[in-house]
Design a protein around this motif. Sequence first.
Motif, short mmCIF file in Angstrom:
data_model
loop_
_atom_site.label_atom_id
_atom_site.label_comp_id
_atom_site.label_asym_id
_atom_site.label_seq_id
_atom_site.Cartn_x
_atom_site.Cartn_y
_atom_site.Cartn_z
N ALA A 164 4.46 -70.11 -30.27
CA ALA A 164 5.65 -69.26 -30.29
C ALA A 164 5.91 -68.64 -31.65
N ARG A 173 1.77 -59.30 -30.23
CA ARG A 173 2.62 -59.22 -29.03
C ARG A 173 2.43 -57.89 -28.31
N TRP A 194 -3.19 -70.94 -25.31
CA TRP A 194 -2.32 -70.00 -24.60
C TRP A 194 -2.99 -69.48 -23.34
N TRP A 253 2.96 -75.79 -28.48
CA TRP A 253 3.93 -74.85 -27.90
C TRP A 253 4.71 -74.14 -29.00
N LEU A 310 -2.03 -61.70 -28.86
CA LEU A 310 -1.08 -62.77 -29.18
C LEU A 310 -0.48 -62.55 -30.56
N THR A 350 1.45 -61.98 -19.73
CA THR A 350 1.15 -63.40 -19.86
C THR A 350 2.39 -64.19 -20.27
N SER A 351 3.17 -63.68 -21.21
CA SER A 351 4.35 -64.40 -21.67
C SER A 351 5.41 -64.50 -20.57
N PHE A 372 -0.11 -59.46 -23.79
CA PHE A 372 0.90 -60.44 -24.17
C PHE A 372 2.11 -60.44 -23.25
N THR A 373 2.62 -59.25 -22.92
CA THR A 373 3.86 -59.17 -22.15
C THR A 373 3.73 -59.84 -20.80
N LEU A 375 4.15 -67.17 -18.09
CA LEU A 375 4.32 -68.51 -18.64
C LEU A 375 5.79 -68.92 -18.66
N ALA A 376 6.67 -67.99 -19.01
CA ALA A 376 8.10 -68.29 -19.01
C ALA A 376 8.59 -68.61 -17.62
N TYR A 381 1.31 -76.61 -22.09
CA TYR A 381 0.55 -76.37 -23.32
C TYR A 381 -0.19 -77.59 -23.86
#
Length: 300
Positions: free
Chosen positions: A181, A43, A292, A177, A40, A50-51, A47-48, A54-55, A171
């Motif tokens: 970020a 990044r 997260w 949140w 986290l 998971t992000s 991370f990629t 989530l997006a 979150y």
Amino acid sequence: MRLALLACAVAGVLTLSACGTSATDGDATRAELTSLELDLLTRSGTFTRTSVDLANAESELISACMTAQGFRYRADASAPTAESDEERSLNMKERHERGYGLAAQYGDEKEAAGIAANDAYVAGLSKKNADAYSEALRGDATDFREMRFEGGRNITFSARGCEARSRTSLYGNLDDWVAIAYFPQNLNSELTPRVEKSPKYRKAMNDWRTCMRGQGYTYASPDAAYDQLKAAYRAQGVTTALREREIAVSVADGDCGAEVHVPSTVLALRRAYAQSLPTADKLQLQRLTTIWKTAADGIQ
């Protein structure tokens, strides 16, 4: 009236003692950051994926919320890349197509990127309905809040609307949140001076310069290459020759970065130096990583 959330600062980054949780040395239960916490922070690693997950989940929640209010909203459905951290950092496909992206910044014409489906939908609404769409999505001018980070960086976000509801659903609250970020990014940037002073980094950059000279370029660093090309665009405007040079330099920069593994060296150094961050910052990162991960686990 815009509401401001004033955050405290430790070592130049946000700590959420003003937002509900304080971190002190006496609270520490472990000294080492885990691999997930380092992911986290930098990044990298998980991370990629998971992000992206989530997006996508956030977009689906927004879509359902907007539909319930009588509006159409197309949810994103991005797929995580299978590239390595180094491959993503270098982004050679982009370099071959657009160089550093400078020609697009200084050109008179916008790049033909097409109009997003949701933007196209709003463009077709009457002003009254478009305003109602905007309010349903992000509230109105009275609903915005601000989180202040050390260094003068202020993040403004709406506390109402479908975006806020969706983020709260994922979150737990909007403060977390925003912190997830931006707090890791700010903390990661604190490591840059140490990375650049490292003998391993300096050797990698010496190797990069040697590689670049072999391709006919004598830039001191990738940043120097970017800055010199940027100055040329400011002085000359966009020309075919300058655009071609930008792409050539950017590709050579990426090829040499891959050859001597500059991104991997930088990432390894960041992850190593992160272990010596102040305890309060590490505790905050640990707390945010838990939130997260809980958000990601909840959408599986």
